[in-house]
Write an enzyme that holds these catalytic residues in place. Sequence first.
Site, PDB file in Angstrom:
ATOM      1  N   ARG A 219     -20.705  36.612 -48.348  1.00  0.00           N
ATOM      2  CA  ARG A 219     -21.856  37.127 -49.099  1.00  0.00           C
ATOM      3  C   ARG A 219     -22.487  35.986 -49.889  1.00  0.00           C
ATOM      4  O   ARG A 219     -21.773  35.107 -50.391  1.00  0.00           O
ATOM      5  CB  ARG A 219     -21.418  38.220 -50.094  1.00  0.00           C
TER       6      ARG A 219
ATOM      7  N   HIS B 163     -27.747  35.939 -41.498  1.00  0.00           N
ATOM      8  CA  HIS B 163     -26.731  36.998 -41.622  1.00  0.00           C
ATOM      9  C   HIS B 163     -26.417  37.605 -40.248  1.00  0.00           C
ATOM     10  O   HIS B 163     -26.473  38.831 -40.066  1.00  0.00           O
ATOM     11  CB  HIS B 163     -27.197  38.083 -42.612  1.00  0.00           C
TER      12      HIS B 163
HETATM   13  C1  GLV Z   1     -21.928  42.587 -42.718  1.00  0.00           C
HETATM   14  O1  GLV Z   1     -22.121  41.738 -43.513  1.00  0.00           O
HETATM   15  C2  GLV Z   1     -20.898  43.596 -42.858  1.00  0.00           C
HETATM   16  O2  GLV Z   1     -20.414  43.825 -43.974  1.00  0.00           O
HETATM   17  O3  GLV Z   1     -20.518  44.198 -41.833  1.00  0.00           O
END
Ligand code: GLV
Length: 308
Positions: free
Chosen positions: A223, A271
Amino acid sequence: MTFLYKGPAQRGAVWAEQFARRMPQLPFLTWPEIGDPAQVRFLAAWEPPPRIAETLPKLEILFSVGAGVDQFDFSALPPGLTVVRMVEPGLTACMCEYISWAVLSLHREMPLYLRQQRSGQWKEQPVRPASTRRVGVMGMGMLGRAALAQLRLLGFDCAGWNRSRRNEPGVRCYSGEAELDEFLARTDILVCLLPLTPETRGILGRRVFDALPQGACLVNASRGGHLVEADLLAALENGRLSAAVLDVCEPEPPAQDHPFWTHPRIWLTPHIASATQAETAGEALLDNLRRYAFGLPLEGVVDRLRGY
Ligand code: GLV
């Protein structure tokens, strides 16, 4: 008794079909069609509906559709509600791919060679085997342990750090604040796969960077909140760190004029390190529901006090 899904339609269609085939006795509903709210016992969502206690008064389990649960505001969830994170082999496999790619790229000096290519330089660095590169993974949960197993197969010298003691074959294991410095001092490539909690927020900052060997590299696939951005930029500037591969930011995406976009020593991906895979995740959900029906412990239950 019903199962409610709130999320992207494509995944919902796959799950609806799996549920109809494998658990026809449990009606599968897709938000905003919730049927009789008092019948909804299970909810799978990234973001639960507002005022969940009033909207779904009989809810027993909230399943996160992702590996993380930091998107949930635990204080807004009914105290007795069980929260479960997504543990499924597809998501784990994709994360292992990303970590292997990032670690191999850093190990084989790809950021440097790309900069050299762009400036028309043909200049080789010594080629060294993975066994001489020390990789350290912070966070030895499901994803961290799987990544370590894969990195070991690639031949890296592997260590892991975790809040509580873990033992993994072939991995030097460190735990807690007391062993953090020792772990960092032997880490050339640091990989963060920690959950985001009040305790881990900002952990990738100056204190950690200063304990790494000069010229170490960073991979953050958990994160953005783990990272102190100014400390990373300073560490890249003063040479403490030589490169960083970041899959996450806070906020996402970063502002258009954010230095991460163009920094010569940062690789930024949007991401995509991993994502829940509908088919395998559907099977994992059904397995968990079967465990629940038999009174067996669920896979991936979150300790709401710890926050993961
Ligand atoms: C993505 O970041 C998840 O938590 O699956």
